[in-house]
Design a protein around this motif. Structure first.
Motif, PDB file in Angstrom:
ATOM      1  N   GLY A  12      16.320 -32.513  10.103  1.00 58.70           N
ATOM      2  CA  GLY A  12      16.127 -33.953  10.284  1.00 58.70           C
ATOM      3  C   GLY A  12      17.272 -34.619  11.014  1.00 58.70           C
ATOM      4  O   GLY A  12      17.357 -35.843  11.053  1.00 58.70           O
ATOM      5  N   ALA A  13      18.161 -33.836  11.597  1.00 59.07           N
ATOM      6  CA  ALA A  13      19.371 -34.411  12.192  1.00 59.07           C
ATOM      7  C   ALA A  13      19.167 -34.868  13.637  1.00 59.07           C
ATOM      8  O   ALA A  13      20.020 -35.520  14.223  1.00 59.07           O
ATOM      9  CB  ALA A  13      20.520 -33.402  12.116  1.00 59.07           C
ATOM     10  N   GLY A  14      18.040 -34.511  14.220  1.00 60.36           N
ATOM     11  CA  GLY A  14      17.774 -34.951  15.592  1.00 60.36           C
ATOM     12  C   GLY A  14      18.370 -34.050  16.658  1.00 60.36           C
ATOM     13  O   GLY A  14      18.252 -34.333  17.848  1.00 60.36           O
ATOM     14  N   ALA A  20      13.697 -27.567  17.682  1.00 60.54           N
ATOM     15  CA  ALA A  20      12.997 -26.293  17.487  1.00 60.54           C
ATOM     16  C   ALA A  20      11.808 -26.479  16.553  1.00 60.54           C
ATOM     17  O   ALA A  20      10.719 -25.955  16.794  1.00 60.54           O
ATOM     18  CB  ALA A  20      13.968 -25.250  16.930  1.00 60.54           C
ATOM     19  N   MET A  21      11.992 -27.231  15.493  1.00 57.75           N
ATOM     20  CA  MET A  21      10.890 -27.451  14.559  1.00 57.75           C
ATOM     21  C   MET A  21       9.750 -28.189  15.248  1.00 57.75           C
ATOM     22  O   MET A  21       8.570 -27.861  15.040  1.00 57.75           O
ATOM     23  CB  MET A  21      11.347 -28.250  13.339  1.00 57.75           C
ATOM     24  N   PHE A  22      10.092 -29.158  16.069  1.00 54.19           N
ATOM     25  CA  PHE A  22       9.047 -29.884  16.797  1.00 54.19           C
ATOM     26  C   PHE A  22       8.260 -28.922  17.694  1.00 54.19           C
ATOM     27  O   PHE A  22       7.025 -28.914  17.680  1.00 54.19           O
ATOM     28  CB  PHE A  22       9.665 -31.012  17.630  1.00 54.19           C
ATOM     29  N   SER A  23       8.984 -28.093  18.436  1.00 55.83           N
ATOM     30  CA  SER A  23       8.315 -27.209  19.409  1.00 55.83           C
ATOM     31  C   SER A  23       7.530 -26.084  18.748  1.00 55.83           C
ATOM     32  O   SER A  23       6.462 -25.704  19.224  1.00 55.83           O
ATOM     33  CB  SER A  23       9.345 -26.581  20.347  1.00 55.83           C
ATOM     34  N   GLY A  95       5.107 -40.389  10.180  1.00 51.24           N
ATOM     35  CA  GLY A  95       6.519 -40.409   9.803  1.00 51.24           C
ATOM     36  C   GLY A  95       6.688 -39.562   8.551  1.00 51.24           C
ATOM     37  O   GLY A  95       6.148 -39.888   7.498  1.00 51.24           O
ATOM     38  N   LEU A  96       7.421 -38.452   8.700  1.00 52.59           N
ATOM     39  CA  LEU A  96       7.650 -37.560   7.565  1.00 52.59           C
ATOM     40  C   LEU A  96       9.027 -37.822   6.969  1.00 52.59           C
ATOM     41  O   LEU A  96      10.017 -37.905   7.705  1.00 52.59           O
ATOM     42  CB  LEU A  96       7.621 -36.094   8.019  1.00 52.59           C
ATOM     43  N   ILE A  97       9.096 -37.917   5.644  1.00 48.18           N
ATOM     44  CA  ILE A  97      10.388 -37.926   4.957  1.00 48.18           C
ATOM     45  C   ILE A  97      10.349 -36.750   3.984  1.00 48.18           C
ATOM     46  O   ILE A  97       9.590 -36.765   3.014  1.00 48.18           O
ATOM     47  CB  ILE A  97      10.645 -39.240   4.209  1.00 48.18           C
ATOM     48  N   ILE A  98      11.130 -35.733   4.295  1.00 46.26           N
ATOM     49  CA  ILE A  98      11.038 -34.465   3.571  1.00 46.26           C
ATOM     50  C   ILE A  98      12.288 -34.262   2.719  1.00 46.26           C
ATOM     51  O   ILE A  98      13.401 -34.575   3.146  1.00 46.26           O
ATOM     52  CB  ILE A  98      10.923 -33.289   4.577  1.00 46.26           C
ATOM     53  N   GLU A  99      12.082 -33.717   1.519  1.00 46.83           N
ATOM     54  CA  GLU A  99      13.218 -33.378   0.662  1.00 46.83           C
ATOM     55  C   GLU A  99      13.807 -32.044   1.119  1.00 46.83           C
ATOM     56  O   GLU A  99      13.069 -31.069   1.318  1.00 46.83           O
ATOM     57  CB  GLU A  99      12.757 -33.280  -0.794  1.00 46.83           C
ATOM     58  N   GLU A 100      15.102 -32.033   1.295  1.00 45.34           N
ATOM     59  CA  GLU A 100      15.823 -30.791   1.593  1.00 45.34           C
ATOM     60  C   GLU A 100      15.380 -29.709   0.610  1.00 45.34           C
ATOM     61  O   GLU A 100      15.278 -29.966  -0.586  1.00 45.34           O
ATOM     62  CB  GLU A 100      17.323 -31.068   1.442  1.00 45.34           C
ATOM     63  N   ASP A 129       7.940 -39.006  13.656  1.00 41.43           N
ATOM     64  CA  ASP A 129       9.356 -39.041  13.305  1.00 41.43           C
ATOM     65  C   ASP A 129       9.543 -38.138  12.090  1.00 41.43           C
ATOM     66  O   ASP A 129       8.670 -38.061  11.228  1.00 41.43           O
ATOM     67  CB  ASP A 129       9.772 -40.475  12.969  1.00 41.43           C
ATOM     68  N   THR A 130      10.663 -37.436  12.036  1.00 41.32           N
ATOM     69  CA  THR A 130      10.926 -36.521  10.925  1.00 41.32           C
ATOM     70  C   THR A 130      12.318 -36.765  10.369  1.00 41.32           C
ATOM     71  O   THR A 130      13.304 -36.651  11.093  1.00 41.32           O
ATOM     72  CB  THR A 130      10.819 -35.056  11.407  1.00 41.32           C
TER      73      THR A 130
END
Ligand SMILES: Nc1ncnc2c1ncn2[C@@H]1O[C@H](COP(=O)(O)OP(=O)(O)OP(=O)(O)O)[C@@H](O)[C@H]1O
Ligand SMILES: Nc1ncnc2c1ncn2[C@@H]1O[C@H](COP(=O)(O)OP(=O)(O)OP(=O)(O)O)[C@@H](O)[C@H]1O
Ligand SMILES: [Mg+2]
Ligand SMILES: [Mg+2]
Ligand SMILES: [Mg+2]
Ligand SMILES: [Mg+2]
Ligand SMILES: [Mg+2]
Ligand SMILES: [Mg+2]
Lengths: 337, 337
Positions: A12-14, A20-23, A95-100, A129-130
């Protein structure tokens, strides 16, 4: 990304790992040219006319449940809110908000559900957005979806459109989603087919609107259930609404669980049902059209709009009396959707 | 609602208490006719043309910080992403996920910031959603905003538009937001004016685009900072980018904190800055226009686009050498925005 990997803050750091996760994960699943551009937003052509815009955040617990999961719910929910405006939904944001620490396997399942739901509804997920937050700062995953769609010329539906003489149609059985989450939460394992009704309603709405029969109000009775939604409409339209208890469609097992646990199906959430309020003269024709839809087979006329007690919903009970149906007061069930 | 009250689960249940919060708190602040209809979404007219659509979720910690708060950030962030598509942002949605127990006073401050930011940017918050989750299931408040806007005829900006010979402009000092959050998080109390740069950039973009000078790329260097954003552009456009370290605008105190804590300002987030990549022949004129904007006073040309090392960003250092600037790897700072 491997199924057994876990989501790290880095996702989630951009930076590199986010890209890589996006692709590798997101783009292949949501697969479309607008998203592939990876710009700050999606750009597309729109014709002149009226547009509907809606948003919902999803925090449902558990995230997987009989009949669906948080991803499917999130897509269908916004598709439905756009459709309830009388619009044909086109584009969805996520918009995803994911727990580590979330398992990649679980995230993938959720994204696959979103992709499947989008396909079924005929909408495209074009921007997103992630974010990843440290363990314990969010419970597993929260998802926001927003959506836009276009209104056909001449369509005018709004919560303020109900008129005395109109009939109230519900597109199927009530309380299925609410009872499903409730049962999961309480650890009740019923030997029954109780499952969420999560479904896209845009095709049903399109068929109704294209028929040319006038429609005054469309609304999906989600949080707060049928009882609360009808109260909103009664207030917005300054009309009375009269319901007939013997016509309320509730599946047997759902009714059973409600009785067991002391819940009223009128206040439990639905995630694939709509209320249509239409002139009495056309009600049966609209009902027929709704029944032809995959998700409208159990549609019924459950009541009528009156000029008595504006702002009030009244229920004619099985034993012949009447009682006032107020809005939901008190939280029955947090994180239902 | 009283300032000393706390938010209850009931405020997110969709019933009576949710409606009261909408009427007493949300609607008066976001004040507009589209929202007042309280339908499932907002409906408005759009002209034929191209539209931009974007979304971001905000999980920043702390929620209040020097120079802004999560509410202002959420509105400006989406306004800026829509603007970076070359569009004039018009309408914004807001999805609130609130932790049970939040002080109404704090929520009100955040909503006031959102309303103020919307006013400053000239956009309207027309639709929304409010969820409340039990204590400990989310950290204070997360906000999603989505936004839509219209592109002027002829405008074509995209991350893939950079061409050799173009100049790279940044609209002001870098790393201010990142260093502010970092300092707050570490409990550093510097006797300095370090504060977030959160600002709307749509008016600046409008002035540049209306000038008629060609613009190839616009992007806001948020998470991952200037270094990561320029890498994205170098990859998307298949070009090299050459930066000059002596031109990078970093405020003294920001540089000091970075040195002290070992952070590179190139990778720290900005929330009110843009990168504009424009043909070399027009660069100085575009720079002048940006400098006339309230938030562009410190704009400078920091580099140029080359045909060497496509996909790479290279920095010419103060001492005359060069080093490769890669994308951010590893999470420097979770929950920066
Ligand atoms: N979960 C997701 N689903 C679909 N697309 C996504 C998702 N996450 C990110 N994207 C896409 O990836 C690209 C980069 O997203 P990112 O959020 O980094 O951009 P940004 O909003 O400009 O930056 P920031 O979020 O730091 O403000 C965008 O094109 C965005 O639409
Ligand atoms: N935080 C908010 N900001 C602005 N408007 C809001 C906010 N929360 C709710 N609203 C508005 O209040 C009305 C009711 O919202 P609500 O979320 O209950 O509707 P819904 O999405 O149809 O239902 P559900 O969320 O249960 O699916 C809508 O018009 C919505 O735009
Ligand atoms: Mg951006
Ligand atoms: Mg909804
Ligand atoms: Mg983003
Ligand atoms: Mg709705
Ligand atoms: Mg952004
Ligand atoms: Mg909602």
């Amino acid at each position: 990304m491997n199924d057994n990997d876990t989501i790290l803050l880095d996702h989630g750091a951009g930076g590199k790992v986010s890209h890589a996760m996006f692709s590798e994960l997101i783009l292949p699943l949501f697969d479309n040219g607008l998203l592939a551009k990876q710009d700050d937003g999606a750009v597309f052509e729109v014709p002149a006319g009226r547009m509907a815009f809606s948003t919902d955040s999803y925090t449902v617990d558990p995230i997987f449940f009989p009949g669906g999961d948080i991803g499917e719910l999130a897509v269908n929910g916004t598709v439905n809110d756009v459709a309830m405006c009388g619009a044909a939904p086109l584009y969805i944001s996520v918009g995803l908000i994911i727990e580590e620490g979330m398992k990649v396997f679980d995230l993938k399942r959720i994204l696959q559900s979103m992709a499947g739901a989008a396909k079924k509804a005929g909408v495209r997920i074009v921007t997103g957005d992630t974010k990843v937050v440290p363990r314990g700062k969010v419970d597993k995953i929260f998802i926001n979806t927003s959506g836009i769609g276009l209104l056909p010329v001449g369509v005018n539906v709004s919560g303020n459109g109900a008129r005395p003489g109109d009939k109230v149609i519900v597109s199927g059985t009530i309380a299925d989603h609410g009872v499903t989450i409730l049962s999961e939460r309480e650890g009740l394992k019923f030997d029954s087919d109780v499952k969420s009704d999560s479904a896209p309603l845009n095709h049903m709405v399109k068929a109704v609107l294209e028929s040319g029969h006038p429609v005054h109000v469309l609304r999906d009775p989600t949080r707060g259930g049928l009882g609360t939604t009808l109260n909103e409409i009664a207030v917005q339209s300054t009309v009375g609404i009269r319901l007939f208890e013997n016509r309320l469609p509730v599946r047997g097992p759902v009714r059973g669980i409600c009785e067991l646990l002391g819940f009223d199906p009128l206040y439990l959430a639905n995630e694939g049902k709509l209320i249509a309020i239409v002139p009495g003269t056309n009600a049966n024709k609209v009902l027929d059209i709704i029944r032809q839809d995959e998700f409208g087979k159990d549609a019924v006329i459950i009541g009528e709009v009156t000029d008595q007690d504006p702002g009030r919903v009244v229920l004619e009970t099985l034993i012949g009396g009447t009682r006032i149906v107020d809005m939901l007061t008190g939280e029955q069930l947090p994180r239902i959707c």
